[in-house]
Design a protein around this motif. Sequence first.
Motif, PDB file in Angstrom:
ATOM      1  N   THR A 174       0.849  -1.199   0.000  1.00 42.63           N
ATOM      2  CA  THR A 174       0.000   0.000   0.000  1.00 42.63           C
ATOM      3  C   THR A 174       0.881   1.245   0.000  1.00 42.63           C
ATOM      4  N   LEU A 175       0.657   2.131  -0.967  1.00 43.97           N
ATOM      5  CA  LEU A 175       1.451   3.358  -1.094  1.00 43.97           C
ATOM      6  C   LEU A 175       0.594   4.588  -0.835  1.00 43.97           C
ATOM      7  N   ARG A 176       1.198   5.587  -0.203  1.00 47.00           N
ATOM      8  CA  ARG A 176       0.551   6.876  -0.013  1.00 47.00           C
ATOM      9  C   ARG A 176       1.545   7.981  -0.339  1.00 47.00           C
ATOM     10  N   HIS A 177       1.065   8.953  -1.135  1.00 46.19           N
ATOM     11  CA  HIS A 177       1.898  10.090  -1.505  1.00 46.19           C
ATOM     12  C   HIS A 177       2.046  11.018  -0.298  1.00 46.19           C
ATOM     13  N   THR A 178       3.250  11.277   0.159  1.00 44.42           N
ATOM     14  CA  THR A 178       3.461  12.211   1.270  1.00 44.42           C
ATOM     15  C   THR A 178       4.072  13.526   0.789  1.00 44.42           C
ATOM     16  N   LYS A 179       4.881  13.458  -0.283  1.00 43.33           N
ATOM     17  CA  LYS A 179       5.443  14.647  -0.927  1.00 43.33           C
ATOM     18  C   LYS A 179       5.451  14.386  -2.429  1.00 43.33           C
ATOM     19  N   ASN A 180       5.830  15.401  -3.203  1.00 49.66           N
ATOM     20  CA  ASN A 180       5.882  15.220  -4.655  1.00 49.66           C
ATOM     21  C   ASN A 180       6.837  14.105  -5.065  1.00 49.66           C
ATOM     22  N   ASP A 181       7.908  13.948  -4.282  1.00 53.37           N
ATOM     23  CA  ASP A 181       8.931  12.968  -4.657  1.00 53.37           C
ATOM     24  C   ASP A 181       8.975  11.766  -3.713  1.00 53.37           C
ATOM     25  N   THR A 182       8.017  11.653  -2.779  1.00 51.94           N
ATOM     26  CA  THR A 182       8.119  10.637  -1.728  1.00 51.94           C
ATOM     27  C   THR A 182       6.820   9.852  -1.575  1.00 51.94           C
ATOM     28  N   TYR A 183       6.971   8.537  -1.356  1.00 51.24           N
ATOM     29  CA  TYR A 183       5.845   7.658  -1.056  1.00 51.24           C
ATOM     30  C   TYR A 183       6.092   6.976   0.283  1.00 51.24           C
ATOM     31  N   PHE A 184       5.021   6.838   1.054  1.00 53.23           N
ATOM     32  CA  PHE A 184       5.072   6.048   2.285  1.00 53.23           C
ATOM     33  C   PHE A 184       4.458   4.687   1.979  1.00 53.23           C
ATOM     34  N   ALA A 185       5.095   3.603   2.417  1.00 53.70           N
ATOM     35  CA  ALA A 185       4.671   2.244   2.052  1.00 53.70           C
ATOM     36  C   ALA A 185       4.397   1.411   3.298  1.00 53.70           C
ATOM     37  N   VAL A 186       3.367   0.573   3.206  1.00 51.54           N
ATOM     38  CA  VAL A 186       3.045  -0.395   4.252  1.00 51.54           C
ATOM     39  C   VAL A 186       2.783  -1.740   3.579  1.00 51.54           C
ATOM     40  N   CYS A 187       3.402  -2.800   4.116  1.00 50.41           N
ATOM     41  CA  CYS A 187       3.182  -4.137   3.564  1.00 50.41           C
ATOM     42  C   CYS A 187       3.468  -5.168   4.648  1.00 50.41           C
ATOM     43  N   THR A 188       3.407  -6.436   4.279  1.00 52.69           N
ATOM     44  CA  THR A 188       3.735  -7.514   5.203  1.00 52.69           C
ATOM     45  C   THR A 188       5.138  -8.026   4.907  1.00 52.69           C
ATOM     46  N   PHE A 189       5.677  -8.796   5.855  1.00 56.29           N
ATOM     47  CA  PHE A 189       7.012  -9.357   5.645  1.00 56.29           C
ATOM     48  C   PHE A 189       7.017 -10.320   4.458  1.00 56.29           C
ATOM     49  N   GLU A 190       5.915 -11.006   4.240  1.00 60.09           N
ATOM     50  CA  GLU A 190       5.811 -11.917   3.102  1.00 60.09           C
ATOM     51  C   GLU A 190       6.000 -11.159   1.789  1.00 60.09           C
ATOM     52  N   SER A 191       5.415  -9.980   1.689  1.00 58.06           N
ATOM     53  CA  SER A 191       5.583  -9.151   0.491  1.00 58.06           C
ATOM     54  C   SER A 191       7.024  -8.665   0.359  1.00 58.06           C
ATOM     55  N   LEU A 192       7.635  -8.304   1.489  1.00 61.42           N
ATOM     56  CA  LEU A 192       9.027  -7.848   1.463  1.00 61.42           C
ATOM     57  C   LEU A 192       9.950  -8.961   0.978  1.00 61.42           C
ATOM     58  N   GLU A 193       9.717 -10.189   1.446  1.00 61.88           N
ATOM     59  CA  GLU A 193      10.530 -11.320   0.997  1.00 61.88           C
ATOM     60  C   GLU A 193      10.451 -11.495  -0.511  1.00 61.88           C
ATOM     61  N   LYS A 194       9.264 -11.345  -1.063  1.00 61.58           N
ATOM     62  CA  LYS A 194       9.091 -11.488  -2.513  1.00 61.58           C
ATOM     63  C   LYS A 194       9.850 -10.392  -3.251  1.00 61.58           C
ATOM     64  N   MET A 195       9.822  -9.165  -2.726  1.00 62.06           N
ATOM     65  CA  MET A 195      10.548  -8.067  -3.370  1.00 62.06           C
ATOM     66  C   MET A 195      12.057  -8.282  -3.280  1.00 62.06           C
TER      67      MET A 195
END
Length: 673
Positions: free
Chosen positions: A226-247
């Motif tokens: 899940t991404l949220r725009h916080t600034k023009n050049d920045t995104y805040f991200a939330v995910c699970t460890f399972e998703s991080l492992e895949k990345m």
Amino acid sequence: MNKKLTRLKITALIVTLVQVILIGIFLTLYILDVWEMSKVIKIEYIIYACFGLAVIDGIIIWSMIYSFHKIAKLNDNTTKDIIGNDINEAYLFGKVGVFLCDENGIILWVSDLFLERQMNYINQNIYECFPKLKDFDSNLNINSLNIRSNGYDYSVKYLKSSNLYIFKDVSDYENLSRYSRAHAIVLGTILIDNYADITLNDDDNNDLILKVRTEIMDYFRQFDVTLRHTKNDTYFAVCTFESLEKMEKDKFSILDTVKQCGTGESIIPTLSMCFAYEFPNINKLNENVNNGLQVALARGGDQAVVSKFGSDLRFYGGRTEASENKNKVRVRVLTDTLKTLITRASKVILMGHTDMDMDALGACLGMRAICNTLDKEAYIVFDSKNTERKTRSALTSLYARSQLEHMVVNPKGAEDLIDPSTLIIVLDVSKPSRTMCPRLLELTDKVVVVDHHRRGEEFIYNPVFSYIEPSASSTCEIIGEFIKYGSYQNEVKLSPIDATIMLSGIFLDTTFFKNKSVGLRAFEGSMILKEYGADNSLAYDLLKDEYEEYLMVSKIVTNRKNPAYGIVFCMASESDIIDTSILAKAANQCMELKGTNAVFAIGKTSDKEVRVSARSDGSVNVQILCEKFGGGGHFAGGGAIFKNATIKEVESQLTEALNENLSDIRITNGEGE
């Protein structure tokens, strides 16, 4: 039991063979009618003999079966003595299983839990069934092991005196633990590194930013982030460890995808990101994300950092050279901040790295000139044993003894100068263990770091000011910019000798501007120093080799190997103790040969220390490989130190690391593959 069964099997085999041989001999003689056997032995005698033989075989078979049951009965009694008669139900309820083995690890008895799970391994070697149990023999301090078999998780304890392995089923706990870990919260931040440069005065590049944003959203959506725009050049991200492992398995391919968006553009977009996990406090997790992102940016951007609380940072990407920062306003702002810190200090201690070279010394001299302009006394930490020979010679030959007394101080003297308001400025290094005097950093919390090497995980704790610029070729050119673009009440008084040594530092780190990674800033820095009277002829002379050094460099260059296409290892002899600068010279000389993309020069610098000096033409990121061994550097140059190792061992370790990371360190056309 197993030995007795083996003896029974051998006995049965011998008896059978003897019978077959005797019957074969008799039939042959009877058919050939030797000694007129057909007249002497009647057919009914043969029938009687066969009947008798069958009776004898039956008795033998019955005896073997009886012996087997007798042995099994004795074994059952032994097992009951060990675990008790009425404890079986309790073991089943608690999901506890038992393997009883002989002295050779052969399984003699299996409890009901394993029989129910179709794990009847009687007469098999327990180490073949569960290889991990060998750790009990290799490490006597192990009390228990966790293993997984047939879809179940077990905690195993070994009672050596009884040759008994007790298995406790912990599948429920492990499944819950795996589920909790897979669904643990991971926080992250994604930053478009050069957003301002792309959008500056060029509306056409907005299409490029739109393309980058589309790729970012598409990539992270497929990994359920899940991404949220916080600034023009920045995104805040939330995910699970399972998703991080895949990345991580994907090695954050978005880094290369975004760079491909800029194909044909004047500016290539890059991303920096950090993901942090495994800490229950969200605020602390977010702090780790911010710290990790700062590390990524300090290393030049274009990379992903994964931060597991309490563990080493993991890096992905970073295969391209940092883009050159041409923003002089930023330099002025940073210089003003540094100027304020110097003004508020009672005195300033300047410190480079161990084996101080011309770049470290030149940076210290340039910073000292800035301090003098601000009317602050400044001292350079100097230890002759920890200084390269050419650097030591330049100090003693170009400065009078009376000058040196006011310029330099030994490490012990520097400790005595420290007071609560003393400012320490560390130049050309950011690792505390590599500074000239690490103890100084413990005596004050007012520390400034200025460096051009990519930041590693080991970093000076909580500096009040930090300027890490990997796009710069040397620290001297950074200090030259501080001198030129800072807003001072009076002009900085940099002597021609100081400017010459600083120019020599730029010559050293750019290999006289031969490195492919040398940018416009290096030439601008040299021009600034020429304005202060730098003598390029003298700067060149300060780096000249003596005849003995030339012979040693040639010897190292001659002893070379090619572990991969375009990559060279050149090695000194095991019997030679050489200076670090000679290794750098050998690496630079090898780089002048055609077909060479990267060089790793290996040599002993003391009886217990082997060093590696690495250089690249820009098509190989040598810094990534050096970091694997606790070293570092920047894109086209790096180094590492190996304690208590031989040159042959270091070569072997480098070869193994090279084979594992070759695809990650090779660059295609200056960009990621």
